[in-house]
Design a protein around this motif. Structure first.
Motif, PDB file in Angstrom:
ATOM      1  N   GLU A 256       0.823  -1.209   0.000  1.00 39.80           N
ATOM      2  CA  GLU A 256       0.000   0.000   0.000  1.00 39.80           C
ATOM      3  C   GLU A 256       0.859   1.261   0.000  1.00 39.80           C
ATOM      4  OE1 GLU A 256      -2.149  -3.445   1.155  1.00 39.80           O
ATOM      5  OE2 GLU A 256      -0.363  -2.550   2.060  1.00 39.80           O
ATOM      6  N   LEU A 257       2.004   1.225   0.668  1.00 36.59           N
ATOM      7  CA  LEU A 257       2.889   2.385   0.664  1.00 36.59           C
ATOM      8  C   LEU A 257       3.602   2.526  -0.674  1.00 36.59           C
ATOM      9  CD1 LEU A 257       4.477   2.456   4.239  1.00 36.59           C
ATOM     10  CD2 LEU A 257       2.638   3.863   3.296  1.00 36.59           C
ATOM     11  N   VAL A 258       3.921   1.406  -1.298  1.00 33.82           N
ATOM     12  CA  VAL A 258       4.484   1.467  -2.657  1.00 33.82           C
ATOM     13  C   VAL A 258       3.479   2.146  -3.586  1.00 33.82           C
ATOM     14  CG1 VAL A 258       5.251   0.110  -4.646  1.00 33.82           C
ATOM     15  CG2 VAL A 258       5.949  -0.562  -2.347  1.00 33.82           C
ATOM     16  N   ALA A 259       2.212   1.729  -3.483  1.00 34.41           N
ATOM     17  CA  ALA A 259       1.167   2.330  -4.323  1.00 34.41           C
ATOM     18  C   ALA A 259       1.000   3.808  -4.013  1.00 34.41           C
ATOM     19  CB  ALA A 259      -0.149   1.587  -4.108  1.00 34.41           C
ATOM     20  N   PRO A 295       3.431  -8.722  -6.079  1.00 30.70           N
ATOM     21  CA  PRO A 295       2.213  -8.238  -5.408  1.00 30.70           C
ATOM     22  C   PRO A 295       2.292  -6.764  -5.015  1.00 30.70           C
ATOM     23  CG  PRO A 295       2.903 -10.353  -4.507  1.00 30.70           C
ATOM     24  CD  PRO A 295       4.001  -9.893  -5.413  1.00 30.70           C
ATOM     25  N   ASP A 296       3.468  -6.282  -4.650  1.00 31.88           N
ATOM     26  CA  ASP A 296       3.609  -4.879  -4.275  1.00 31.88           C
ATOM     27  C   ASP A 296       3.199  -3.969  -5.427  1.00 31.88           C
ATOM     28  OD1 ASP A 296       4.599  -5.929  -1.995  1.00 31.88           O
ATOM     29  OD2 ASP A 296       6.567  -4.989  -2.099  1.00 31.88           O
ATOM     30  N   HIS A 297       3.685  -4.288  -6.599  1.00 31.58           N
ATOM     31  CA  HIS A 297       3.425  -3.435  -7.755  1.00 31.58           C
ATOM     32  C   HIS A 297       2.044  -3.693  -8.362  1.00 31.58           C
ATOM     33  CE1 HIS A 297       7.425  -1.743  -7.662  1.00 31.58           C
ATOM     34  NE2 HIS A 297       7.847  -2.942  -7.359  1.00 31.58           N
ATOM     35  N   TRP A 310      -7.828   5.119  -4.667  1.00 28.29           N
ATOM     36  CA  TRP A 310      -6.930   6.023  -3.950  1.00 28.29           C
ATOM     37  C   TRP A 310      -7.364   6.222  -2.505  1.00 28.29           C
ATOM     38  CZ3 TRP A 310      -5.109  10.624  -7.495  1.00 28.29           C
ATOM     39  CH2 TRP A 310      -4.551  10.090  -8.669  1.00 28.29           C
ATOM     40  N   ALA A 311      -8.684   6.266  -2.296  1.00 28.55           N
ATOM     41  CA  ALA A 311      -9.186   6.500  -0.939  1.00 28.55           C
ATOM     42  C   ALA A 311      -8.822   5.351  -0.007  1.00 28.55           C
ATOM     43  CB  ALA A 311     -10.698   6.699  -0.958  1.00 28.55           C
ATOM     44  N   GLY A 312      -8.556   4.158  -0.557  1.00 28.07           N
ATOM     45  CA  GLY A 312      -8.198   3.009   0.261  1.00 28.07           C
ATOM     46  C   GLY A 312      -6.722   2.926   0.599  1.00 28.07           C
ATOM     47  N   LEU A 313      -5.911   3.811   0.038  1.00 28.43           N
ATOM     48  CA  LEU A 313      -4.483   3.835   0.354  1.00 28.43           C
ATOM     49  C   LEU A 313      -4.277   4.525   1.703  1.00 28.43           C
ATOM     50  CD1 LEU A 313      -3.037   4.779  -3.155  1.00 28.43           C
ATOM     51  CD2 LEU A 313      -3.213   2.508  -2.105  1.00 28.43           C
TER      52      LEU A 313
END
Length: 605
Positions: A256-259, A295-297, A310-313
């Protein structure tokens, strides 16, 4: 021997940090989040490097769950400020700035940084030489130099980094945002920006540049800060004689932080380079697609392909998130140009409007479940005394603030917003509220939640109601007149930046679905006098609009059937034709030309 006693003896021999009322050379802001294992090491390194410098150290804690506040509280000469939630790095800095007091410079540090000998003196020397901000060389836990310097983001650099990554490290600088040349880390020089683990800022520059942009939560907030610093004509410098150790440099991060890193790069482009935002999003999406199996990407790619994700990040959370100033803005009888001026001049218009205002608008504002907002009402300086007398009780009770103006532009609204709200929040919400309409009881709450969930730009609660005499209609309008703008206090544009249908020209636009958020009253003296939407039963909506729908009867089955089969299709066809015609005229004549055409039409009527 008691360990705590031994620590107190040792600390008594160390340089002490100044209290909140003392004048200091450097105020240090550290934003902590689950930093119990590292914060004492940072504080120790500051003491060791302080020398003759006086320091004030402020730790802003973002709702740590590992006992960080207790650890810091045991250090008697460090000020601890609970943020009240996990508000993000930029918000933590903004909170810390309120406590720096009298200080020449402000040092911002990550909690997992260690200051090496001579760092503070070298950074201050660089500021005294003319820089407004100075950053040190950053070493990793093995003592190796990290590539911490960056160039202003461009599409070419993004494409180069996406395609090449760490390959071809000696490639031309235009093909990489990271400054990779070893020569660039050997001497002091001006920079575009650098990773934000450690930076010293001249106090005057920090105050003039204002608050850090909290929309980024984490990542890209320093990119934005350096951009604004350069845009103000100031310089940031890299100072290799100053060094810090950043143990987490280059460490892994949750998906999630990568995103969030990737998404915030797009947000930054939307703010500073809006024409490149969409191409950049495409470049980044292609880059993440190449690494789909990771999975990160994969999470990052999904976020790039769907803005709804975006709201879920990671975003600001917690009960202390109320760093929001919300201003409702109403034009009551402010002098206006165009067709509205003709309507306002009609006999009885003002009497009719105050009745609608008291019947619908005022009760809906009073009924808001969240009362943390201000209400600004603009009035004509030549308003009759009877009108002022009707409004006086509302002013006296503090429900609204009246301003008397002959003309108001969006810049005036921005200035008045700061005066009326105090401008103490990290974000500003301005909402347009007409003087004959009403808000659902949770309207303010829903806008605040949208702000705290990361929404920025123009935001519309798309679903609403239209009342026409004794009938109620449910209408979905994704860009309606109840527009709001969510932004920081840095050069706010407000909901009056343009017509509500044209705000997309200036900022990102979001339409939020949900229960009805607003009630438009259609009557014989308003500008938009027409039925829209589908016939609806008021029963389910009365709690959202207390008192405003009590006298509206529920339609019968026959009424609903006729409306669904005949009246509604006719209305929708009319709206499609009307909307298409308006877009054509707007494109051909422009905003001013369309206003003049409407004025001639109303004059003829």
């Amino acid at each position: 021997m008691d360990t705590n006693a031994a620590e107190s003896v040792d600390r008594s021999q160390e340089p002490r940090f100044a209290g909140p009322d003392a004048t200091v050379d450097v105020a240090v802001i550290v934003v902590t989040y689950n930093s119990a294992g590292v914060i004492e090491g940072l504080v120790r390194s500051l003491r060791e490097d302080a020398g003759d410098l006086s320091l004030r150290v402020i730790a802003v804690d973002n709702a740590s769950t590992d006992g960080t506040p207790d650890v810091v509280a045991r250090i008697a000469d460090v000020t601890v400020i609970p943020a009240g939630g996990n508000l993000g790095y930029a918000a933590g800095i903004n909170i810390g700035m309120t406590a720096v007091g009298a200080a020449d410079d402000v040092l911002i540090l990550n909690p997992d940084v260690r200051i090496l000998s001579g760092c503070l003196a070298a950074l201050r020397t660089r500021l005294r030489a003319g820089a407004s901000c100075a950053v040190p060389a950053i070493l990793d836990s093995r003592g190796e130099l990290t590539q911490s310097l960056r160039r202003e983001p461009t599409l070419l650099a993004a494409a180069g980094d996406a395609l090449l990554g760490s390959r071809w490290p000696t490639r031309p600088g235009a093909l990489s945002q990271t400054v990779r040349s070893s020569e660039a880390y050997r001497g002091a020089h001006p920079i575009d920006w650098a990773t934000g683990a450690a930076l010293l800022i001249d106090r005057r520059a920090a105050e003039e540049l204002g608050r850090w942009d909290e929309r980024f939560f984490l990542y890209s907030e320093e990119t934005d800060f350096f951009h604004r610093l350069r845009a103000s004509g100031r310089q940031a410098w890299f100072e290799p004689e100053a060094q810090v150790v950043h143990a987490e440099a280059g460490s892994g991060r949750p998906p999630e932080l990568v995103a969030l890193t990737i998404v915030n790069a797009v947000r930054y482009a939307q703010k500073h380079h809006p024409r490149t935002a969409r191409p950049l999003q495409g470049i980044l999406a292609l880059h993440e697609l190449r690494r789909w199996r990771d999975p990160d990407h994969r999470v990052a790619l999904q976020a790039l392909l769907s803005r709804r994700r975006w709201a879920g990040l990671p975003h600001a959370t917690g009960t202390g998130r109320q760093s929001v100033d919300h201003l409702l803005v109403t034009r009551f009888n402010l002098p206006s140009h165009g067709p509205e001026s003709l309507i306002r001049a009609r006999e009885g218009w003002l009497q009719n409007r105050i009745e609608l205002f008291e019947r619908y608008t005022v009760p809906s504002v009073r009924s808001q479940t969240n009362q943390d907002f201000s209400w600004l009402v603009y009035l004509d300086p030549l308003s009759p005394q009877w009108l002022l007398d009707r409004l006086a009780p509302l002013v006296d009770e503090g429900l609204l603030v009246a301003r008397y103006r002959e003309e108001v532009g969006w810049q005036d609204v921005a200035a008045d917003a700061g005066e009326v709200t105090g401008g103490r929040g990290g974000m500003l919400i301005t909402t347009n509220l007409d003087n004959d309409d009403a808000l659902a009881v949770d309207f303010v709450d829903r806008l605040r939640e949208a702000a705290l969930d990361g929404r920025r730009g123009a935001v519309y609660l798309a679903d609403g109601l239209i009342r026409v005499d004794g009938r109620l209609y449910r209408w979905r309008d994704p860009v309606n007149a109840f527009c709001s703008v969510i932004e920081t206090w840095e050069a706010p544009q407000t909901a009056w930046r343009d017509w509500h249908i044209l705000l997309r020209r200036h900022m990102a636009v979001t339409s939020l679905e949900g229960p009805p958020g607003w009630l438009q009253i259609v009557h014989g003296r308003n500008v938009s006098n027409r039925i829209r939407g589908r016939l609806a039963d008021p029963a389910s909506c009365r709690t959202l609009f207390p008192g405003s729908l009590d006298d509206v009867e529920s339609p019968g089955r026959h009424d609903l059937l006729i409306d669904a089969l005949v009246a509604r299709p006719a209305r929708e066809t009319r709206e499609i034709v009307r909307g298409a015609g308006k877009r054509i005229l707007l494109g051909a004549m422009g905003k001013n030309g369309l206003e003049q055409l409407k004025e001639r039409f109303h004059a003829a009527r």
